[in-house]
Design a protein around this motif. Sequence first.
Motif, mmCIF file in Angstrom:
data_model
loop_
_atom_site.group_PDB
_atom_site.id
_atom_site.type_symbol
_atom_site.label_atom_id
_atom_site.label_comp_id
_atom_site.label_asym_id
_atom_site.label_seq_id
_atom_site.Cartn_x
_atom_site.Cartn_y
_atom_site.Cartn_z
ATOM 1 N N ALA A 8 -3.498 8.528 1.775
ATOM 2 C CA ALA A 8 -3.688 8.252 0.358
ATOM 3 C C ALA A 8 -5.177 8.275 0.041
ATOM 4 N N LYS A 9 -5.485 8.369 -1.243
ATOM 5 C CA LYS A 9 -6.892 8.363 -1.655
ATOM 6 C C LYS A 9 -7.533 7.012 -1.392
ATOM 7 N N GLN A 10 -6.767 5.957 -1.609
ATOM 8 C CA GLN A 10 -7.234 4.601 -1.354
ATOM 9 C C GLN A 10 -6.110 3.809 -0.700
ATOM 10 N N ALA A 23 -5.765 4.090 -5.920
ATOM 11 C CA ALA A 23 -6.210 5.045 -6.937
ATOM 12 C C ALA A 23 -5.262 5.087 -8.133
ATOM 13 N N GLY A 24 -4.184 4.302 -8.076
ATOM 14 C CA GLY A 24 -3.230 4.272 -9.170
ATOM 15 C C GLY A 24 -2.097 5.264 -9.042
ATOM 16 N N TRP A 55 -0.534 15.309 2.528
ATOM 17 C CA TRP A 55 -0.494 13.867 2.359
ATOM 18 C C TRP A 55 0.238 13.181 3.500
ATOM 19 N N SER A 56 0.743 13.947 4.463
ATOM 20 C CA SER A 56 1.481 13.309 5.557
ATOM 21 C C SER A 56 1.406 14.154 6.813
#
Length: 427
Positions: free
Chosen positions: A389-391, A410-411, A125-126
Amino acid sequence: MDLDSGSKRVFQRLGGPVDPKNQKVCYHWRAGNCNRRPCPFLHRELPPPPSNGAPSKRTHGFVDDSSGFSGPRSRTNYTGSTWGRSHGSANSRTVRKPERVFNVCKYWVQGNCGYGERCRYLHSWSLGEGFAILTQLEGHQKVVSGIALPSGSNKLYSGSKDETVRVWDCQSGQCMGVINLGGEVGCMISEGPWVFVGMPNSVMAWNTETNTELSLSGPIGEVYAMVVGNGLLFAGTQDGSILAWKFNAATNCFEPAASLKGHTLGVVSLVVGANRLYSGSVDCTIRVWNLETLQCIQTLKEHTEVVMSVLCWEQCLLSCSLDKTIKVWVATERGNLEVTYTHNEEHGLLTLCGMHDSEAKPILLCSSKDNSVHLYDLPSFSERGKIFAKQEVRAIQMGPAGLFFTGDGAGQVKVWQWLTEPAAIAH
């Protein structure tokens, strides 16, 4: 466990030990004598100047003046020669990109990449040094539009377009409650023990110490942004107004104090600094308001699309826009703000957040429409890292003890930690 205690253990149980992968800094570069071209280890192209400020101990709303992210302190004729990685013209300089381009694997994000460690794309994620993800908080069904950490509380609050606010326990990471609001959360902030939630045609206010719940009427349409300054709560609304309320301790309620007019379209970003209120709007302008008189004293018109976020740092105002630029504004000798540097990106920009790393160096976080967050050293704008991120990431909030939080479309709410000792290895 109270967030205000500054404990490094907050949220750490959830994600297990911090895995500092990809945190390999060139030992010889740090010593100033690396001669490998290219070097397989991390180099920062321009070390940022040392910061005299210390990380803020405040866990809610805004950063203390001691942190540096507090707004212009003096009307200095700042030349801007240290902005960016090269010297020359102050405006419209494009910062060059790293030679290698790293992208997160879209199949890994979806949980079905079959290549595993052999995949040529990132399974992370990074990317970058000095920070790592601790955990993810799952539950929201739509975009996370606000994150708040009220002082004196051991709870994290997140608001979403799914019409709910979720309350998270900071020790266990469990969702302790879901508040159904019946309307989308447009924004959310905290100030002291208060949590303010912007909703269609109203602002909800909760006191986490007394369990007081109030509804502030007056907004027309969505409430996109809020900020507290000079004892007033300001809210930017869909019709272009900025409404202000003042808390009356005698009646234990917020009373309407003013309505600031001037923007022709919705106000989507607000920040306070140096006795000024700065507002960014869909009308592509930034307005500067005197906090004492509540009069507009300047209108900034350099952006060509929606001004999505404004941020104060030292004697500068920073703004980002869907026009793919971050602009740095500095006051001239006459007190007017002018652009001293423009940083260009490949995609529209959404949210700015300022904080300090574990070495007290100022870092700018900027989310982009390509579902990433860029981390930049200030004032050099050398890229420190990247978060995926996903979105789109719509909410970024700093916390105590090196923690910070991101909320995406994506919440998901992700919890991050600045590492106190980034790994450094020799050749």
